[in-house]
Scaffold this motif. Structure first.
Motif, PDB file in Angstrom:
ATOM      1  N   GLY A 138      27.876  47.804  49.931  1.00  0.00           N
ATOM      2  CA  GLY A 138      28.380  49.888  49.375  1.00  0.00           C
ATOM      3  C   GLY A 138      29.236  49.720  50.544  1.00  0.00           C
ATOM      4  N   ARG A 139      29.676  50.986  51.351  1.00  0.00           N
ATOM      5  CA  ARG A 139      30.943  51.601  51.695  1.00  0.00           C
ATOM      6  C   ARG A 139      30.469  51.902  53.067  1.00  0.00           C
ATOM      7  NH1 ARG A 139      33.554  56.831  48.429  1.00  0.00           N
ATOM      8  NH2 ARG A 139      33.880  55.163  46.359  1.00  0.00           N
ATOM      9  N   HIS A 140      31.335  51.555  53.392  1.00  0.00           N
ATOM     10  CA  HIS A 140      31.174  51.451  55.036  1.00  0.00           C
ATOM     11  C   HIS A 140      32.144  51.496  56.558  1.00  0.00           C
ATOM     12  CE1 HIS A 140      26.988  49.169  54.795  1.00  0.00           C
ATOM     13  NE2 HIS A 140      28.606  48.126  53.920  1.00  0.00           N
ATOM     14  N   TRP A 141      32.168  52.562  57.594  1.00  0.00           N
ATOM     15  CA  TRP A 141      33.723  52.978  57.973  1.00  0.00           C
ATOM     16  C   TRP A 141      33.129  52.319  59.332  1.00  0.00           C
ATOM     17  CZ3 TRP A 141      36.899  56.165  56.913  1.00  0.00           C
ATOM     18  CH2 TRP A 141      36.725  57.184  55.210  1.00  0.00           C
ATOM     19  N   ILE A 142      34.613  51.475  59.551  1.00  0.00           N
ATOM     20  CA  ILE A 142      34.683  50.601  60.386  1.00  0.00           C
ATOM     21  C   ILE A 142      35.383  50.523  60.988  1.00  0.00           C
ATOM     22  CG2 ILE A 142      33.514  48.963  59.432  1.00  0.00           C
ATOM     23  CD1 ILE A 142      36.060  47.128  59.443  1.00  0.00           C
ATOM     24  N   GLY A 143      35.375  50.871  62.999  1.00  0.00           N
ATOM     25  CA  GLY A 143      36.200  51.186  64.053  1.00  0.00           C
ATOM     26  C   GLY A 143      37.800  50.239  63.271  1.00  0.00           C
ATOM     27  N   ALA A 144      38.281  50.450  63.573  1.00  0.00           N
ATOM     28  CA  ALA A 144      40.133  50.052  63.220  1.00  0.00           C
ATOM     29  C   ALA A 144      40.437  49.180  64.342  1.00  0.00           C
ATOM     30  CB  ALA A 144      41.401  51.363  61.986  1.00  0.00           C
ATOM     31  N   GLY A 145      39.982  49.407  65.859  1.00  0.00           N
ATOM     32  CA  GLY A 145      40.817  48.449  66.243  1.00  0.00           C
ATOM     33  C   GLY A 145      40.884  46.948  66.326  1.00  0.00           C
ATOM     34  N   SER A 146      40.211  45.997  67.225  1.00  0.00           N
ATOM     35  CA  SER A 146      40.858  44.662  67.128  1.00  0.00           C
ATOM     36  C   SER A 146      39.468  43.797  66.663  1.00  0.00           C
ATOM     37  CB  SER A 146      41.240  44.080  68.455  1.00  0.00           C
ATOM     38  OG  SER A 146      40.359  44.184  68.954  1.00  0.00           O
ATOM     39  N   ARG A 147      39.507  44.155  64.769  1.00  0.00           N
ATOM     40  CA  ARG A 147      38.817  43.823  63.880  1.00  0.00           C
ATOM     41  C   ARG A 147      39.119  42.431  62.966  1.00  0.00           C
ATOM     42  NH1 ARG A 147      35.100  48.520  64.465  1.00  0.00           N
ATOM     43  NH2 ARG A 147      33.388  47.510  66.035  1.00  0.00           N
ATOM     44  N   GLN A 148      38.587  41.624  62.531  1.00  0.00           N
ATOM     45  CA  GLN A 148      39.161  41.011  61.326  1.00  0.00           C
ATOM     46  C   GLN A 148      37.536  40.871  60.792  1.00  0.00           C
ATOM     47  OE1 GLN A 148      39.108  39.010  65.102  1.00  0.00           O
ATOM     48  NE2 GLN A 148      40.765  39.834  65.047  1.00  0.00           N
ATOM     49  N   VAL A 149      38.418  41.077  58.963  1.00  0.00           N
ATOM     50  CA  VAL A 149      37.487  41.561  58.338  1.00  0.00           C
ATOM     51  C   VAL A 149      37.202  40.188  56.898  1.00  0.00           C
ATOM     52  CG1 VAL A 149      36.540  42.821  55.986  1.00  0.00           C
ATOM     53  CG2 VAL A 149      37.735  43.560  58.112  1.00  0.00           C
ATOM     54  N   ALA A 150      36.330  39.303  56.924  1.00  0.00           N
ATOM     55  CA  ALA A 150      36.194  37.613  56.014  1.00  0.00           C
ATOM     56  C   ALA A 150      35.002  38.869  54.494  1.00  0.00           C
ATOM     57  CB  ALA A 150      35.922  36.478  56.589  1.00  0.00           C
ATOM     58  N   ARG A 151      35.925  37.626  53.429  1.00  0.00           N
ATOM     59  CA  ARG A 151      34.889  38.293  51.656  1.00  0.00           C
ATOM     60  C   ARG A 151      34.844  37.321  51.725  1.00  0.00           C
ATOM     61  NH1 ARG A 151      35.453  43.686  50.573  1.00  0.00           N
ATOM     62  NH2 ARG A 151      36.603  45.316  51.341  1.00  0.00           N
ATOM     63  N   ILE A 152      33.603  36.734  51.666  1.00  0.00           N
ATOM     64  CA  ILE A 152      32.788  36.209  51.086  1.00  0.00           C
ATOM     65  C   ILE A 152      31.959  36.514  49.998  1.00  0.00           C
ATOM     66  CG2 ILE A 152      31.150  34.215  51.708  1.00  0.00           C
ATOM     67  CD1 ILE A 152      33.181  34.525  54.018  1.00  0.00           C
ATOM     68  N   ASP A 153      32.369  35.584  48.791  1.00  0.00           N
ATOM     69  CA  ASP A 153      31.982  35.771  47.083  1.00  0.00           C
ATOM     70  C   ASP A 153      31.252  35.211  47.238  1.00  0.00           C
ATOM     71  OD1 ASP A 153      31.910  36.195  44.330  1.00  0.00           O
ATOM     72  OD2 ASP A 153      33.909  36.520  43.791  1.00  0.00           O
ATOM     73  N   LYS A 154      29.836  35.583  46.809  1.00  0.00           N
ATOM     74  CA  LYS A 154      28.185  35.192  46.876  1.00  0.00           C
ATOM     75  C   LYS A 154      27.765  34.395  45.355  1.00  0.00           C
ATOM     76  CE  LYS A 154      25.663  35.599  50.106  1.00  0.00           C
ATOM     77  NZ  LYS A 154      24.187  36.802  50.616  1.00  0.00           N
ATOM     78  N   ARG A 155      29.016  34.486  44.797  1.00  0.00           N
ATOM     79  CA  ARG A 155      28.240  34.220  42.413  1.00  0.00           C
ATOM     80  C   ARG A 155      28.934  32.712  43.001  1.00  0.00           C
ATOM     81  NH1 ARG A 155      33.070  37.752  40.286  1.00  0.00           N
ATOM     82  NH2 ARG A 155      33.937  37.004  42.271  1.00  0.00           N
ATOM     83  N   PRO A 156      27.543  32.586  41.613  1.00  0.00           N
ATOM     84  CA  PRO A 156      27.274  30.908  41.912  1.00  0.00           C
ATOM     85  C   PRO A 156      28.678  30.527  41.315  1.00  0.00           C
ATOM     86  CG  PRO A 156      25.121  32.269  40.620  1.00  0.00           C
ATOM     87  CD  PRO A 156      26.259  33.195  41.338  1.00  0.00           C
ATOM     88  N   GLU A 157      29.016  29.707  41.493  1.00  0.00           N
ATOM     89  CA  GLU A 157      30.365  28.256  41.108  1.00  0.00           C
ATOM     90  C   GLU A 157      29.252  27.223  40.483  1.00  0.00           C
ATOM     91  OE1 GLU A 157      33.958  27.780  43.559  1.00  0.00           O
ATOM     92  OE2 GLU A 157      32.622  28.906  45.046  1.00  0.00           O
TER      93      GLU A 157
END
Length: 189
Positions: free
Chosen positions: A54-73
Motif C-alpha cells: 500500500g501507500r505509506h507516509w513516513i517521516g523523512a528524518g534519519s530513516r533507512q528503507v529496505a525493500r524485500i521481494d517476497k516472490r518465490p525463487e
C-alpha cells in the motif's frame, strides 16, 4: 538580489507542494509498497517497523528503507554426493523457496540467496548419506519429500521456506575408493 532569492525560494516551495504534496513540506515522504514486497524501516540502524503493501507516509528524518521481494525463487543445482552404501552419485534437482519473514531474512545474512544455496546443498548431502544409491535412484518422490522437510528446517533460521523440492536426475558415478590405512603407512601399532 534579495527579491530574486525570495522568488526562487517561493518557486521551490510551490514546486515541491505540487510535486509531492502538502505532507512533503511538513517533513514526510511517501513510500509505495508493492503487493509482492515488504518494506522494512530502520531509524539510526534500529528496526522500527515493517510496512505492508500500500501507500505509506513516513517521516523523512534519519530513516533507512529496505525493500524485500517476497516472490518465490527457483534454484537449480547439479551436485555430487555420497550415498549410505558409499556410492558416488550426481544429482540434478530444483528447489523453490520463498521469504516468509522479511526482517529475519534481511538481518540474518548479507546475501540470503547464497545462504539458501549453501543450506539446500548441505541438506541434500545429508539426505544422500542416509539413503542407499538404489533407493535414491528409484524413489525420487521419497527423496524429494525428505529433502524438502529438512530444507524447511534449515531455511527457517533465515526467514525462508522451501515450497517445493524436485529431484530431476540421479547418475551413479561408482563406488568411493576406500583407503587402506596400512598401505598408506598409518598402521596402528
Amino acid at each position: 538580489m534579495i527579491v530574486i532569492a525570495v522568488i526562487a525560494g517561493a518557486w521551490a516551495w510551490i514546486s515541491t507542494l505540487f510535486r509531492k504534496g502538502m505532507t512533503a513540506l511538513l517533513g514526510f515522504e511517501r513510500v509505495g509498497v508493492q503487493s509482492f514486497e515488504t518494506v522494512l524501516l530502520y531509524r539510526n540502524g534500529w528496526f522500527e517497523k515493517a510496512l505492508p503493501p500500500g501507500r505509506h507516509w513516513i517521516g523523512a528524518g534519519s530513516r533507512q528503507v529496505a525493500r524485500i521481494d517476497k516472490r518465490p525463487e527457483v534454484f537449480r543445482f547439479a551436485q555430487g554426493a555420497v550415498s549410505a552404501d558409499r556410492m558416488a552419485v550426481h544429482l540434478v534437482y530444483v528447489a523453490r523457496t520463498q521469504i516468509v519473514d522479511a526482517r529475519a531474512s534481511f538481518e540474518s545474512t548479507q546475501n540470503y540467496r547464497d545462504e539458501i544455496s549453501i543450506r539446500v546443498q548441505s541438506v541434500v548431502k545429508a539426505v544422500c548419506s542416509r539413503k542407499p544409491r538404489l533407493e535414491i535412484q528409484m524413489d525420487h518422490q521419497s527423496f524429494s519429500n525428505n529433502a524438502q522437510k529438512a530444507a524447511n528446517q534449515a531455511l527457517r533460521a533465515i526467514g525462508c521456506e522451501c515450497l517445493t523440492f524436485e529431484l530431476l536426475q540421479v547418475d551413479s558415478a561408482g563406488p568411493i575408493a576406500e583407503f587402506d590405512t596400512r598401505r598408506m603407512g598409518f598402521a596402528a601399532e
